[in-house]
Scaffold this active site. Structure first.
Site, PDB file in Angstrom:
ATOM      1  N   LYS A   1     -40.709 -44.190  -1.235  1.00  0.00           N
ATOM      2  CA  LYS A   1     -41.012 -43.677  -2.573  1.00  0.00           C
ATOM      3  C   LYS A   1     -41.374 -44.827  -3.508  1.00  0.00           C
ATOM      4  CE  LYS A   1     -38.224 -39.580  -1.887  1.00  0.00           C
ATOM      5  NZ  LYS A   1     -36.885 -38.978  -1.899  1.00  0.00           N
TER       6      LYS A   1
ATOM      7  N   ASP B   1     -37.669 -33.989  -9.155  1.00  0.00           N
ATOM      8  CA  ASP B   1     -37.339 -33.277  -7.916  1.00  0.00           C
ATOM      9  C   ASP B   1     -37.353 -31.768  -8.142  1.00  0.00           C
ATOM     10  OD1 ASP B   1     -37.037 -34.431  -5.458  1.00  0.00           O
ATOM     11  OD2 ASP B   1     -34.982 -35.117  -5.799  1.00  0.00           O
TER      12      ASP B   1
ATOM     13  N   GLN C   1     -31.318 -39.612  -4.917  1.00  0.00           N
ATOM     14  CA  GLN C   1     -31.488 -39.314  -3.493  1.00  0.00           C
ATOM     15  C   GLN C   1     -30.258 -38.579  -2.954  1.00  0.00           C
ATOM     16  OE1 GLN C   1     -34.365 -40.057  -1.656  1.00  0.00           O
ATOM     17  NE2 GLN C   1     -33.395 -38.845  -0.066  1.00  0.00           N
TER      18      GLN C   1
END
Ligand code: NDP
Length: 294
Positions: free
Chosen positions: A54, A121, A98
């Site tokens: 990422k 997200d 994460q």
């Protein structure tokens, strides 16, 4: 029939290239550099790889990338402190924590603490709710990537029968909601579904997000259907090593489907690409600039 293979490399490269151009335009026209912060708690090797990828993609697109690492022993308060600092940082437009988090940290509480405008997200309940009622929202990256692939492969999805196998908050439910918004007739199947094979056989679009290696067999697939395999499963090989397979039995599906995403090399690659797109969307919304199309 031999299915067309939907090459995730091509689709994701296109989204990433577009993101790079959009960043250059935002910098030139508005002096705005989108910034993405990724928070990693602990040292899970898979998570480390995801976070590194990422970061690389973010920098490649010309954005600001910040990586915050906390020890596996970090308390919920320590994680929250990082989230609050990033919420207040005007150079950071997207925050991604994460998952999974260590067990002493309440995942829902942390996701809830992220500013919904920075929730790239798309897991915050405000974004989930906004998406459900058709308001502008941050949409989870994996289903967003699947939708882009489907629209580019099939064009108008209106009226098609879509079956999504799996009802997680990360993939299944938002995928179903996106397909409904495209006027598909949507069925969500799960572990309690009766006659799963028969339900799958109805699908013009079959999305598998289950986490069970090669569960969906060739004779579960309607001839000519478009199959999106979200599953990523590692299985042992005869030589003692491992390999990745999806939730769909690929060789069998190849004989029946019209088009299919492979694993690896399919929609998995779209997740990071859509994260970049979401960060740009978030930056534009926070700056009050018209957001570019993904
Ligand atoms: P979850 O484990 O959260 O959800 C799995 C879903 O599959 C559940 O709804 C479950 O049903 C359903 N399910 C399980 N077993 C069966 C069965 N035998 N028959 C029918 N349905 C079943 O998984 P995720 O949604 O997080 O992930 C799914 C897969 O996608 C995984 O392989 C994951 O690795 C992959 N993934 C890939 C991503 C990417 O490409 N970047 C991103 C995220 C996930 P129930 O609710 O009834 O238990």
């Amino acid at each position: 029939m031999t299915a067309d293979i939907i090459d995730g490399k091509i689709f994701s490269a296109r989204v990433r290239e577009k993101a790079g151009k959009q960043v250059a335009m935002l910098q030139a026209d508005h002096g705005l550099t989108p910034g993405l912060a990724v928070v990693l708690v602990g040292d899970d090797p898979t998570s480390r790889v995801y976070v590194r990828n990422k970061g690389i993609a973010t920098t490649e697109a010309g954005m600001k990338s910040e990586e915050i690492r906390l020890e596996t022993t970090a308390t919920e308060a320590e994680v929250m402190e990082v989230v609050h600092r990033l919420n207040a940082d005007p150079t950071i437009h997207g925050i991604l924590v994460q998952l999974p988090l260590p067990e002493q940290v309440d995942e829902m509480a942390v996701l809830d603490a992220i500013d919904p405008l920075k929730d790239v997200d798309g897991f915050h309940v405000i974004n989930t709710g906004r998406q459900a009622v058709g308001l502008p929202a941050m949409v989870p990256c994996t289903p967003l990537g699947c939708l882009i692939v489907l629209k580019e492969t099939l064009g108008d999805l209106s009226g098609l029968e879509a079956v999504v196998v799996g009802r997680s908050n990360i993939v299944g439910k938002p995928m179903a909601s996106l397909l409904l918004a495209q006027n598909c007739t949507v069925t969500i199947a799960h572990s309690r579904t009766r006659d799963l094979a028969g339900v799958c056989r109805r699908a013009d679009i079959l999305v598998a997000a289950v986490g069970r290696p090669e569960m969906i067999r060739g004779d579960w697939i309607k001839p000519g259907a478009t199959v999106i395999d979200v599953g990523i499963n590692r299985i042992p090989k005869e030589d003692g090593k491992t390999r990745l397979v999806g939730d769909v039995c690929f060789p069998e599906a190849m004989d029946v489907a019209g088009a299919i995403t492979p694993v690896p090399g399919g929609v998995g690659l779209m997740t990071v690409a859509c994260l970049l797109a979401n960060t740009i969307t978030a930056a534009c919304r926070q700056a009050g600039i018209a957001e570019p199309e993904v």
